[in-house]
Design a protein around this motif. Structure first.
Motif, mmCIF file in Angstrom:
data_model
loop_
_atom_site.group_PDB
_atom_site.id
_atom_site.type_symbol
_atom_site.label_atom_id
_atom_site.label_comp_id
_atom_site.label_asym_id
_atom_site.label_seq_id
_atom_site.Cartn_x
_atom_site.Cartn_y
_atom_site.Cartn_z
ATOM 1 N N VAL A 16 0.813 -1.207 0.000
ATOM 2 C CA VAL A 16 0.000 0.000 0.000
ATOM 3 C C VAL A 16 0.847 1.258 0.000
ATOM 4 C CG1 VAL A 16 -1.927 -1.116 1.151
ATOM 5 C CG2 VAL A 16 -0.159 -0.048 2.525
ATOM 6 N N ASN A 42 -9.380 0.771 -8.016
ATOM 7 C CA ASN A 42 -7.942 0.630 -7.786
ATOM 8 C C ASN A 42 -7.393 -0.492 -8.656
ATOM 9 O OD1 ASN A 42 -7.394 2.608 -5.631
ATOM 10 N ND2 ASN A 42 -8.857 1.372 -4.475
ATOM 11 N N ALA A 87 -2.022 -7.317 -1.777
ATOM 12 C CA ALA A 87 -2.922 -6.180 -1.905
ATOM 13 C C ALA A 87 -4.315 -6.614 -2.351
ATOM 14 C CB ALA A 87 -2.346 -5.153 -2.875
ATOM 15 N N LYS A 92 -7.380 -4.300 -1.304
ATOM 16 C CA LYS A 92 -6.831 -2.997 -1.692
ATOM 17 C C LYS A 92 -6.908 -2.765 -3.198
ATOM 18 C CE LYS A 92 -5.487 -2.084 2.535
ATOM 19 N NZ LYS A 92 -6.147 -1.015 3.336
#
Length: 303
Positions: A16, A42, A87, A92
């Motif tokens: 991150v 993302n 991730a 994420k």
């Protein structure tokens, strides 16, 4: 044999930490909806080339995708293959482009589901090859001659820059302790180690070779390839399998319909010239990579 390795847990912060690049669509214009989760998308990218080169190329893709979905897209070039897997596992990333072998572990650990990959001008799934190169005047002629020599690999977990060269050595009956394996830190770094004369041999895949030749940093006439892999299917762009079905459908349709000129810069890094539109892929397209992981007894710690 020198092999440095970072575990997935050690890379949690790195997953991150890399800066995000925001696409051209404004967050004010985007509505939080199944096709625009949390008001943005993302998109994680594997670090297969210098991020300073990758980011502007993927920014073009992000802007095009953003316009199609009416949702801002943030591009993140991850620090490591492992970091990208982590991730996605931690929620994420909404989308992730993985190397073929990285996808194997992203599928198993993070539930990554392939949507599309890069197509050739005639609409077929593109591919590339791994290779091991030596200087033109080197006495090394075959893999067997690498015993006792220095071989530069790319990064831990890379398909063409790690696992396939080691698999080729194993098939040739060469134990990894019979030579000095060094991880250079990436494909361009492995090539540089060879051209600088700091190693006897290096892995150079066709993608890195093409980029380096275009930039004038590699002259194949001064070097010699002693091993070439079978064709490797190019990187899949994936989505988390538990994502909203409406989101999956919308993103897949948008990716398949991106204008070819918007993916040209990225495709060039992947040795796809000239490119066609992105093409649909499934897990079956990458079954050879799952088989390779089994043959090499790889686990997530090997990525």
């Amino acid at each position: 044999m020198k092999r440095s390795r970072l575990t997935l847990s050690a890379l949690a912060a790195a997953a991150v930490a890399a800066p995000l690049v925001l696409s051209g669509c404004s967050t004010e214009a985007a509505n939080a909806s199944p096709t625009c989760p949390d008001g943005e998308i993302n998109f994680g990218i594997e670090p297969f080339e210098d991020p300073k080169k990758l980011e502007p190329a993927y920014q073009v893709v992000a802007e095009s995708l953003s316009k199609s979905l009416d949702c801002p897209v943030k591009v993140q070039v991850l620090e490591d293959y492992s970091a990208e897997v982590l991730a996605m596992q931690n929620g994420k990333l909404d989308l992730g482009q993985f190397g073929p072998l990285g996808y194997v572990f992203a599928s198993e650990r993070a539930g990554a589901e392939p949507l599309v990959s890069f197509g050739t001008a005639d609409g077929a799934l593109s591919s590339y090859t791994g290779g091991i190169w030596v200087a033109k005047d080197s006495p090394i002629q075959t893999l067997e001659d690498l015993r006792g020599k220095d071989l530069a690999l790319g990064s831990v977990g890379s398909t063409s820059g790690d696992v396939l060269p080691r698999s080729a050595l194993a098939e040739a009956g060469i134990a990894e302790d019979d030579l000095n394996l060094n991880y250079a830190g990436g494909h361009p770094e492995a090539l540089l180690a060879l051209t600088n004369g700091s190693v006897d041999a290096a892995q150079i895949n066709s993608q890195t070779q093409g980029t380096a030749e275009a930039e004038g940093t590699f002259d194949p006439e001064q070097f010699r390839q002693i091993w070439t892999s079978e064709p490797i299917p190019n990187d899949p762009i994936t989505v988390a399998e538990d994502a909203d079905p409406e989101f999956k459908k919308a993103v897949k349709e948008a990716l398949l319909n991106l204008p070819t000129q918007d993916i040209e810069k990225v495709a060039a890094f992947l040795d796809v010239t000239p490119p066609g539109p992105l093409v649909e892929v499934t897990k079956d397209d990458y079954q050879p990579m799952f088989d390779l992981a089994t043959t090499m007894n790889l686990t997530e710690e090997d990525v």
